[in-house]
Design a protein around this motif. Structure first.
Motif, PDB file in Angstrom:
ATOM      1  N   PHE A 111       3.306  -4.483  -7.790  1.00  0.00           N
ATOM      2  CA  PHE A 111       4.506  -5.257  -7.464  1.00  0.00           C
ATOM      3  C   PHE A 111       4.415  -6.661  -8.071  1.00  0.00           C
ATOM      4  CE2 PHE A 111       4.896  -2.935  -3.083  1.00  0.00           C
ATOM      5  CZ  PHE A 111       5.054  -1.727  -3.744  1.00  0.00           C
ATOM      6  N   VAL A 112       5.587  -7.220  -8.393  1.00  0.00           N
ATOM      7  CA  VAL A 112       5.664  -8.569  -8.973  1.00  0.00           C
ATOM      8  C   VAL A 112       6.593  -9.430  -8.124  1.00  0.00           C
ATOM      9  CG1 VAL A 112       6.374  -9.935 -10.972  1.00  0.00           C
ATOM     10  CG2 VAL A 112       5.248  -7.716 -11.310  1.00  0.00           C
ATOM     11  N   PRO A 113       6.145 -10.605  -7.689  1.00  0.00           N
ATOM     12  CA  PRO A 113       7.028 -11.490  -6.910  1.00  0.00           C
ATOM     13  C   PRO A 113       8.322 -11.784  -7.669  1.00  0.00           C
ATOM     14  CG  PRO A 113       4.774 -12.299  -6.847  1.00  0.00           C
ATOM     15  CD  PRO A 113       4.792 -11.175  -7.842  1.00  0.00           C
TER      16      PRO A 113
ATOM     17  N   GLU B 222      -3.716  -7.808  -5.395  1.00  0.00           N
ATOM     18  CA  GLU B 222      -3.883  -8.316  -4.031  1.00  0.00           C
ATOM     19  C   GLU B 222      -2.527  -8.533  -3.360  1.00  0.00           C
ATOM     20  OE1 GLU B 222      -5.372 -12.505  -2.059  1.00  0.00           O
ATOM     21  OE2 GLU B 222      -6.557 -11.685  -3.709  1.00  0.00           O
ATOM     22  N   TYR B 223      -1.587  -9.064  -4.128  1.00  0.00           N
ATOM     23  CA  TYR B 223      -0.226  -9.275  -3.609  1.00  0.00           C
ATOM     24  C   TYR B 223       0.420  -7.934  -3.246  1.00  0.00           C
ATOM     25  CZ  TYR B 223       4.813 -10.201  -3.785  1.00  0.00           C
ATOM     26  OH  TYR B 223       6.162 -10.264  -3.498  1.00  0.00           O
ATOM     27  N   THR B 224       0.259  -6.945  -4.109  1.00  0.00           N
ATOM     28  CA  THR B 224       0.821  -5.614  -3.859  1.00  0.00           C
ATOM     29  C   THR B 224       0.251  -5.019  -2.569  1.00  0.00           C
ATOM     30  OG1 THR B 224       1.076  -5.235  -6.239  1.00  0.00           O
ATOM     31  CG2 THR B 224       1.124  -3.293  -4.806  1.00  0.00           C
ATOM     32  N   GLN B 225      -1.033  -5.155  -2.404  1.00  0.00           N
ATOM     33  CA  GLN B 225      -1.683  -4.629  -1.203  1.00  0.00           C
ATOM     34  C   GLN B 225      -1.143  -5.311   0.059  1.00  0.00           C
ATOM     35  OE1 GLN B 225      -5.707  -5.448  -2.376  1.00  0.00           O
ATOM     36  NE2 GLN B 225      -5.992  -3.458  -3.354  1.00  0.00           N
ATOM     37  N   GLU B 226      -0.919  -6.609  -0.013  1.00  0.00           N
ATOM     38  CA  GLU B 226      -0.376  -7.341   1.141  1.00  0.00           C
ATOM     39  C   GLU B 226       1.042  -6.875   1.460  1.00  0.00           C
ATOM     40  OE1 GLU B 226      -0.720 -11.368  -0.119  1.00  0.00           O
ATOM     41  OE2 GLU B 226      -2.868 -11.512   0.353  1.00  0.00           O
ATOM     42  N   GLN B 227       1.855  -6.665   0.423  1.00  0.00           N
ATOM     43  CA  GLN B 227       3.230  -6.204   0.638  1.00  0.00           C
ATOM     44  C   GLN B 227       3.253  -4.782   1.179  1.00  0.00           C
ATOM     45  OE1 GLN B 227       6.239  -7.967   0.271  1.00  0.00           O
ATOM     46  NE2 GLN B 227       4.781  -9.678   0.212  1.00  0.00           N
ATOM     47  N   CYS B 228       2.341  -3.951   0.713  1.00  0.00           N
ATOM     48  CA  CYS B 228       2.265  -2.572   1.210  1.00  0.00           C
ATOM     49  C   CYS B 228       1.872  -2.551   2.688  1.00  0.00           C
ATOM     50  CB  CYS B 228       1.257  -1.770   0.389  1.00  0.00           C
ATOM     51  SG  CYS B 228       1.856  -1.328  -1.258  1.00  0.00           S
ATOM     52  N   ALA B 229       0.947  -3.418   3.057  1.00  0.00           N
ATOM     53  CA  ALA B 229       0.548  -3.505   4.464  1.00  0.00           C
ATOM     54  C   ALA B 229       1.709  -3.990   5.318  1.00  0.00           C
ATOM     55  CB  ALA B 229      -0.649  -4.442   4.605  1.00  0.00           C
ATOM     56  N   LEU B 230       2.480  -4.940   4.793  1.00  0.00           N
ATOM     57  CA  LEU B 230       3.615  -5.499   5.516  1.00  0.00           C
ATOM     58  C   LEU B 230       4.722  -4.471   5.718  1.00  0.00           C
ATOM     59  CD1 LEU B 230       4.819  -8.209   6.636  1.00  0.00           C
ATOM     60  CD2 LEU B 230       5.833  -8.527   4.368  1.00  0.00           C
TER      61      LEU B 230
END
Length: 306
Positions: free
Chosen positions: A199-201, A153-161
């Protein structure tokens, strides 16, 4: 050598990214640290911690109930993760991870461990202090699998950003913290050379040597603050100081470092682990700097960084 930023043609580097800008076709000797997840105030980390607590709590309950089927079921999803490119995923050291061949050994170590059975080991982030054959690489891999749905979910948010393209791919071993089941789902993720990337924070990773550093620090804290002050533990210690004074080196000689000893001491001295974390460890836990991460993902300078 491609990093996420260069492969997807983003005009930025690590300081401008929220995630680790990993090298995509080789190892990145960084490891997810459950301690950093536990202390983080971010909403992403809180979701991760919820899953870790659910998994670990259910596993401990199954172990104490001698429910071998449930233990095996819970640990069945802990195959080695490759999507984050962290740790030893691409190296000859990958045998050190939570692969199928090592699962029975790890399961047996967890089942038999007195710290788990007595309740001393109630937090997953303390596993490295008590269970044999589990260091930063395996802890990172286990954590990755438990929190995989949050990372996706985090990866998807970063990709959208960042306008990074994604492709629908199947992902195995996604932990459902409500049912305690491992699921297979089709999700959207970025892809490199036909393989999915997660992706990893960057605020949740540590260097390779920090697990051993924590172990050694816990041992020294125990020796100085508990073992050296307990008459029973000092029996048969041969003093080398003047006038028969017992020195720290004498105590260490009688009680060398081992995870079994740390387990027994933590059972004997109920405050040992709590005091270590509150008086020593917690104030020393902090995320890596961008420069420390850059030394791993952009350079060959890992030995200097660690």
């Amino acid at each position: 050598m491609y990093n996420i930023s260069t492969f997807f043609k983003k005009d930025c580097q690590q300081p401008n990214l929220d995630f680790v800008d990993i090298k995509l076709s080789t190892d990145n000797l960084l490891f997810i640290d459950p301690r950093l997840i536990e202390i983080s105030e971010s909403s992403v980390a809180k979701k991760m911690q919820l899953r870790i607590e659910a998994f670990w709590g259910e596993l401990i309950k199954a172990i104490r109930a001698n429910d071998h089927f449930k233990v095996d079921e819970l640990l069945s999803g802990l195959s080695e993760p490759h999507e984050t490119r962290l740790g030893y995923s691409f190296s000859k050291h990958s045998g050190n991870s939570v692969g199928d061949k090592l699962k029975p050994k790890i399961i047996d170590a967890i089942r038999r461990n007195k710290a788990v059975r007595t309740g001393v080991l109630s937090h997953f982030c303390d596993v490295e202090l008590f269970i044999e054959d589990i260091g930063c690489d395996r802890i990172s891999d286990i954590t990755t699998k438990i929190i995989k749905d949050v990372l996706i979910e985090y990866t998807q948010e970063q990709c959208a950003l960042l306008d990074i393209p994604m492709t629908e791919v199947w992902q195995d071993d996604m932990f459902d913290y409500k049912t305690y089941k491992w699921l297979r789902k089709k999700v959207s993720l970025p892809v490199f050379a036909g393989k999915a990337i997660i992706f990893v924070p960057k605020k949740l990773v540590r260097l390779e040597n920090s697990a051993n550093s924590n172990l050694n620090s816990f041992y020294r804290f125990a020796i100085r603050n508990f073992i050296s002050n307990d008459s029973e533990m000092l029996e048969d210690v041969s003093p080398t100081g003047k006038n028969g004074e017992i020195k720290l080196r004498d105590v260490k000689g009688k009680h060398p470092l081992s995870k079994e000893s740390l387990t027994n001491w933590s059972i004997k001295f109920g405050k040992l682990l709590v005091d270590y974390k509150s008086e020593y460890l917690n104030e020393r836990i902090h995320p890596l700097s961008d420069s420390e991460i850059m030394d791993i993902v952009y350079n060959e300078g890992y030995s200097q960084a660690s």
